[in-house]
Scaffold this motif. Sequence first.
Motif, PDB file in Angstrom:
ATOM      1  N   GLU A 123       0.814  -1.222   0.000  1.00 55.57           N
ATOM      2  CA  GLU A 123       0.000   0.000   0.000  1.00 55.57           C
ATOM      3  C   GLU A 123       0.847   1.272   0.000  1.00 55.57           C
ATOM      4  N   TYR A 124       2.018   1.240   0.668  1.00 54.12           N
ATOM      5  CA  TYR A 124       2.758   2.476   0.899  1.00 54.12           C
ATOM      6  C   TYR A 124       4.146   2.516   0.290  1.00 54.12           C
ATOM      7  N   LYS A 125       4.514   1.530  -0.464  1.00 51.60           N
ATOM      8  CA  LYS A 125       5.857   1.501  -1.041  1.00 51.60           C
ATOM      9  C   LYS A 125       5.981   2.552  -2.146  1.00 51.60           C
ATOM     10  N   TYR A 126       7.139   3.205  -2.160  1.00 55.35           N
ATOM     11  CA  TYR A 126       7.428   4.149  -3.235  1.00 55.35           C
ATOM     12  C   TYR A 126       7.449   3.418  -4.569  1.00 55.35           C
ATOM     13  N   CYS A 127       7.100   4.121  -5.640  1.00 59.08           N
ATOM     14  CA  CYS A 127       7.299   3.554  -6.969  1.00 59.08           C
ATOM     15  C   CYS A 127       8.807   3.500  -7.217  1.00 59.08           C
ATOM     16  N   ASP A 128       9.236   2.780  -8.231  1.00 58.96           N
ATOM     17  CA  ASP A 128      10.671   2.586  -8.465  1.00 58.96           C
ATOM     18  C   ASP A 128      11.448   3.896  -8.599  1.00 58.96           C
ATOM     19  N   ASN A 129      10.930   4.832  -9.370  1.00 54.99           N
ATOM     20  CA  ASN A 129      11.667   6.087  -9.555  1.00 54.99           C
ATOM     21  C   ASN A 129      11.740   6.896  -8.267  1.00 54.99           C
ATOM     22  N   GLN A 130      10.681   6.861  -7.488  1.00 54.18           N
ATOM     23  CA  GLN A 130      10.694   7.561  -6.202  1.00 54.18           C
ATOM     24  C   GLN A 130      11.715   6.925  -5.265  1.00 54.18           C
ATOM     25  N   LEU A 131      11.718   5.610  -5.214  1.00 56.45           N
ATOM     26  CA  LEU A 131      12.668   4.877  -4.377  1.00 56.45           C
ATOM     27  C   LEU A 131      14.098   5.134  -4.841  1.00 56.45           C
ATOM     28  N   LEU A 132      14.319   5.092  -6.116  1.00 57.31           N
ATOM     29  CA  LEU A 132      15.637   5.344  -6.675  1.00 57.31           C
ATOM     30  C   LEU A 132      16.113   6.748  -6.306  1.00 57.31           C
ATOM     31  N   TYR A 133      15.240   7.732  -6.448  1.00 58.60           N
ATOM     32  CA  TYR A 133      15.620   9.102  -6.087  1.00 58.60           C
ATOM     33  C   TYR A 133      15.865   9.228  -4.588  1.00 58.60           C
ATOM     34  N   HIS A 134      15.042   8.584  -3.789  1.00 57.18           N
ATOM     35  CA  HIS A 134      15.180   8.655  -2.322  1.00 57.18           C
ATOM     36  C   HIS A 134      16.572   8.228  -1.879  1.00 57.18           C
ATOM     37  N   TYR A 135      17.116   7.219  -2.514  1.00 58.25           N
ATOM     38  CA  TYR A 135      18.412   6.696  -2.093  1.00 58.25           C
ATOM     39  C   TYR A 135      19.601   7.282  -2.838  1.00 58.25           C
ATOM     40  N   THR A 136      19.383   7.964  -3.935  1.00 57.55           N
ATOM     41  CA  THR A 136      20.519   8.520  -4.677  1.00 57.55           C
ATOM     42  C   THR A 136      20.525  10.046  -4.686  1.00 57.55           C
ATOM     43  N   LYS A 137      19.371  10.653  -4.619  1.00 55.15           N
ATOM     44  CA  LYS A 137      19.207  12.109  -4.761  1.00 55.15           C
ATOM     45  C   LYS A 137      19.746  12.587  -6.108  1.00 55.15           C
ATOM     46  N   ASP A 138      19.775  11.682  -7.074  1.00 54.08           N
ATOM     47  CA  ASP A 138      20.294  12.002  -8.412  1.00 54.08           C
ATOM     48  C   ASP A 138      19.292  12.893  -9.132  1.00 54.08           C
ATOM     49  N   PRO A 139      19.660  14.141  -9.443  1.00 54.97           N
ATOM     50  CA  PRO A 139      18.713  15.051 -10.098  1.00 54.97           C
ATOM     51  C   PRO A 139      18.286  14.585 -11.484  1.00 54.97           C
ATOM     52  N   GLU A 140      19.063  13.702 -12.105  1.00 51.25           N
ATOM     53  CA  GLU A 140      18.683  13.187 -13.424  1.00 51.25           C
ATOM     54  C   GLU A 140      17.354  12.428 -13.366  1.00 51.25           C
ATOM     55  N   ILE A 141      17.079  11.798 -12.244  1.00 51.38           N
ATOM     56  CA  ILE A 141      15.812  11.071 -12.082  1.00 51.38           C
ATOM     57  C   ILE A 141      14.647  12.051 -12.144  1.00 51.38           C
ATOM     58  N   LEU A 142      14.771  13.179 -11.459  1.00 49.85           N
ATOM     59  CA  LEU A 142      13.711  14.192 -11.473  1.00 49.85           C
ATOM     60  C   LEU A 142      13.546  14.794 -12.866  1.00 49.85           C
ATOM     61  N   LYS A 143      14.672  15.073 -13.515  1.00 47.45           N
ATOM     62  CA  LYS A 143      14.609  15.638 -14.864  1.00 47.45           C
ATOM     63  C   LYS A 143      13.915  14.671 -15.821  1.00 47.45           C
ATOM     64  N   ARG A 144      14.259  13.403 -15.720  1.00 44.78           N
ATOM     65  CA  ARG A 144      13.641  12.395 -16.585  1.00 44.78           C
ATOM     66  C   ARG A 144      12.134  12.318 -16.333  1.00 44.78           C
ATOM     67  N   GLU A 145      11.737  12.361 -15.070  1.00 42.58           N
ATOM     68  CA  GLU A 145      10.305  12.324 -14.736  1.00 42.58           C
ATOM     69  C   GLU A 145       9.573  13.536 -15.309  1.00 42.58           C
ATOM     70  N   LEU A 146      10.186  14.701 -15.217  1.00 44.90           N
ATOM     71  CA  LEU A 146       9.555  15.904 -15.764  1.00 44.90           C
ATOM     72  C   LEU A 146       9.421  15.831 -17.271  1.00 44.90           C
ATOM     73  N   ARG A 147      10.457  15.340 -17.940  1.00 43.66           N
ATOM     74  CA  ARG A 147      10.400  15.213 -19.410  1.00 43.66           C
ATOM     75  C   ARG A 147       9.275  14.251 -19.816  1.00 43.66           C
ATOM     76  N   GLN A 148       9.094  13.170 -19.059  1.00 45.08           N
ATOM     77  CA  GLN A 148       8.057  12.195 -19.392  1.00 45.08           C
ATOM     78  C   GLN A 148       6.656  12.735 -19.162  1.00 45.08           C
ATOM     79  N   ARG A 149       6.507  13.687 -18.285  1.00 45.77           N
ATOM     80  CA  ARG A 149       5.178  14.215 -17.949  1.00 45.77           C
ATOM     81  C   ARG A 149       4.754  15.367 -18.862  1.00 45.77           C
ATOM     82  N   LYS A 150       5.673  15.869 -19.679  1.00 50.50           N
ATOM     83  CA  LYS A 150       5.332  16.998 -20.572  1.00 50.50           C
ATOM     84  C   LYS A 150       4.523  16.552 -21.740  1.00 50.50           C
TER      85      LYS A 150
END
Length: 150
Positions: A123-150
Amino acid sequence: VFHKKEQSKPAENNSRNEHSTTCATSAPKAPPMCPCPVALEEIQKAKEIMDHALTIMSTAGGNNNKAETGYGGDGNSSLSSNKNGLCRYLHNSVTTGSDWSQVSPMMLPWIQLRDCISVGRDEYKYCDNQLLYHYTKDPEILKRELRQRK
């Protein structure tokens, strides 16, 4: 202390105290403890993974004694040179890892720790990209997510 209103026995020739007085009673009994919702096997698995994660972190910092390092990081390694060394490392480090193949081996046990307890996992587990970002803080993950949502 709780007070309980009790009927008093009528005193001879004393009608004022006839109806009630206050006396002290103890607190009610505590309700029974709730059973732990986590299975003993899951707790044991979580402890094994936590011990492994602490060992990896303390070894990586040059300190082979996980008891000295602990979660707060009170040992002398580079990861635990101050009271919150390990906590700071886990929460403030930015590492590359915009996909799972790039995640640091030091972070993998912390991710596994999240999965070993079944209560709330689905019920409460992060999705893969959220989990990946949580542990890496890699800004590329956020940029990729934004590009996909445009």
